[in-house]
Design an enzyme around this catalytic site. Structure first.
Site, mmCIF file in Angstrom:
data_model
loop_
_atom_site.group_PDB
_atom_site.id
_atom_site.type_symbol
_atom_site.label_atom_id
_atom_site.label_comp_id
_atom_site.label_asym_id
_atom_site.label_seq_id
_atom_site.Cartn_x
_atom_site.Cartn_y
_atom_site.Cartn_z
ATOM 1 N N ARG A 1 -13.239 -6.004 6.429
ATOM 2 C CA ARG A 1 -13.157 -4.539 6.597
ATOM 3 C C ARG A 1 -14.527 -4.000 6.995
ATOM 4 N NH1 ARG A 1 -8.729 -1.362 4.920
ATOM 5 N NH2 ARG A 1 -8.004 -2.991 3.549
ATOM 6 N N ARG B 1 0.897 -1.166 0.000
ATOM 7 C CA ARG B 1 0.000 0.000 0.000
ATOM 8 C C ARG B 1 0.929 1.208 0.000
ATOM 9 N NH1 ARG B 1 -3.260 -3.435 3.905
ATOM 10 N NH2 ARG B 1 -5.076 -4.041 2.709
ATOM 11 N N ASP C 1 -12.634 -9.341 0.564
ATOM 12 C CA ASP C 1 -13.788 -8.703 1.225
ATOM 13 C C ASP C 1 -15.082 -8.707 0.402
ATOM 14 O OD1 ASP C 1 -11.938 -8.129 3.173
ATOM 15 O OD2 ASP C 1 -11.641 -6.048 2.562
ATOM 16 N N THR D 1 -9.734 -8.901 -3.846
ATOM 17 C CA THR D 1 -9.789 -8.713 -2.389
ATOM 18 C C THR D 1 -10.694 -9.790 -1.823
ATOM 19 O OG1 THR D 1 -10.716 -7.348 -0.602
ATOM 20 C CG2 THR D 1 -11.560 -6.903 -2.784
ATOM 21 N N ASP E 1 -16.163 -6.422 -1.483
ATOM 22 C CA ASP E 1 -16.832 -5.137 -1.234
ATOM 23 C C ASP E 1 -16.742 -4.180 -2.419
ATOM 24 O OD1 ASP E 1 -14.115 -4.776 -1.065
ATOM 25 O OD2 ASP E 1 -14.156 -3.587 0.761
HETATM 26 O O1 F6P Z 1 -8.950 -5.815 2.411
HETATM 27 C C1 F6P Z 1 -8.500 -7.054 2.781
HETATM 28 C C2 F6P Z 1 -8.220 -7.112 4.257
HETATM 29 O O2 F6P Z 1 -7.733 -8.402 4.536
HETATM 30 C C3 F6P Z 1 -9.398 -6.745 5.156
HETATM 31 O O3 F6P Z 1 -10.298 -7.816 5.288
HETATM 32 C C4 F6P Z 1 -8.683 -6.356 6.428
HETATM 33 O O4 F6P Z 1 -9.446 -5.427 7.155
HETATM 34 C C5 F6P Z 1 -7.428 -5.725 5.932
HETATM 35 O O5 F6P Z 1 -7.218 -6.187 4.603
HETATM 36 C C6 F6P Z 1 -6.205 -6.043 6.748
HETATM 37 O O6 F6P Z 1 -5.150 -5.303 6.238
HETATM 38 P P1 F6P Z 1 -3.616 -5.480 6.617
HETATM 39 O O7 F6P Z 1 -3.008 -6.389 5.600
HETATM 40 O O8 F6P Z 1 -3.069 -4.101 6.503
HETATM 41 O O9 F6P Z 1 -3.542 -6.055 7.992
#
Ligand code: F6P
Length: 328
Positions: free
Chosen positions: A176, A76, A132, A130, A134
């Site tokens: 999320r 990211r 999610d 993803t 979403d």
């Molecule tokens: O968007 C995918 C996801 O796994 C979500 O379900 C979760 O909230 C988030 O990413 C976790 O992100 P990270 O990899 O920054 O812990």
């Protein structure tokens, strides 16, 4: 196919999801099929800024259709959120002759792609990746089906121990701000209660419902909680509240966490990734840009990126009713 596109860059961005490798493979092989060059960009937009590119041919993506994660790595990138970062990224792409992009990721990644298109007129197509689910404009995002199976398998195991000890388990799942994973995996695993952000269940209703379950003869219970649920501050507070109000229950919490993002993609995700990857390349070659490829009513469709980002992927209220009926 008449086209001005000569070199397509492909990247994965944001949280990884099972099926991303299968999508990379499809993009690379579709490029080879249509005689355009393909470049893998490592670590998402960050790799674009750092010029971390590698030419990719069909043999570079062998034996990855069955692998979780992403061979291109992901990130990211905060730098890409700045105009300076995007300018460097654009300069790097131009210097390498890359004239279009396939971005595999979620809404944050699509927002980056849309801005990049707006600023530089760069051709972009998004593939929704993803767990999610979403994203508006597709019934399934890549990795969602696999994550559902992973969650169901995990809850099945938790149920064995919950049942043996007559315990109540709160199982927190990812998603999320969306309850798709919780709702569908919860029904699939036979959960007694499912708490999702889209439905405000309320603490008292939860306790009442659990009491009714106990009175009806249930000796153990599984409550699936979506991580975005707003009923308590977190799943551990929920546990404390229920323990205070139902001292007869021995309560435990299990947070499934990032294991939900790993593992070999399901057959569904592999096929979906293959279809989306091919369509993404074909769309670029047809001169289309600023769209997301998705699945709707078993057809691969194009949705403007802006709509995919801004639209709501709503949960199916019918499923909430089904869950209530079958968990009684
Ligand atoms: O968007 C995918 C996801 O796994 C979500 O379900 C979760 O909230 C988030 O990413 C976790 O992100 P990270 O990899 O920054 O812990």
């Amino acid at each position: 196919m008449s086209t001005t596109i000569k070199k397509i860059g492909v990247l994965t961005s944001g949280g990884d999801s099972p099926g991303m490798n299968a999508a990379i493979r499809a993009v690379v092989r579709a490029c080879a099929y249509y005689n355009v060059e393909c470049v893998g960009i490592y670590r998402g937009y960050q790799g674009m800024i750092e010029g971390d590119f590698k030419a990719m041919g069909p043999r570079d993506v062998k034996n990855i259709i069955n692998k979780g994660g992403t061979i291109l790595k992901t990130a990211r990138s905060k730098e890409f959120m700045t105009p300076e970062g995007r300018k460097i990224a654009h300069d790097n792409l131009k210097a390498s002759g890359v004239d279009s992009l396939v971005v595999i990721g979620g809404d944050g990644s699509f927002t980056g792609a849309e801005i990049f298109n707006e600023e530089f007129g760069f051709s972009v197509i998004g593939i929704p990746g993803t767990i999610d689910n979403d994203i508006f404009g597709t019934s399934h995002t890549l990795g969602y089906d696999t994550a559902l199976n992973t969650v169901v398998e995990a809850i099945d195991k938790i149920r064995d121990t919950a049942n043996s000890h007559n315990r109540l388990f709160f199982v927190e799942v990812m998603g999320r701000d969306a309850g798709h994973i919780a709702l569908n995996a919860g029904i699939g695993a036979g959960a007694e209660e499912i708490l999702i952000p889209e439905e405000a269940f309320g603490l008292d209703r939860l306790v009442d419902s659990l009491k009714k379950s106990k009175e009806s003869g249930k000796t153990s219970s599984i409550v699936v909680v979506s991580e975005g649920d707003k009923i308590g501050k977190n799943v551990f507070e929920l546990k404390d509240y229920v323990e205070e109000n139902m001292p007869e229950y021995d309560v435990r919490v299990s947070v499934l966490g990032h294991m939900q993002r790993g593992g070999a993609p399901s057959c569904f995700d592999r096929v979906l990734a293959s279809r989306l990857g091919v369509k993404a390349v074909e769309s670029l070659l047809e001169g289309k840009s600023n769209y997301m490829v998705g699945l709707q009513y078993d057809k691969i469709t194009l949705t403007p990126l802006e709509q995919a980002i801004k639209g709501q992927s709503e949960i199916d209220l019918e499923l909430v009713k089904v869950s209530d009926i079958v968990s009684s």
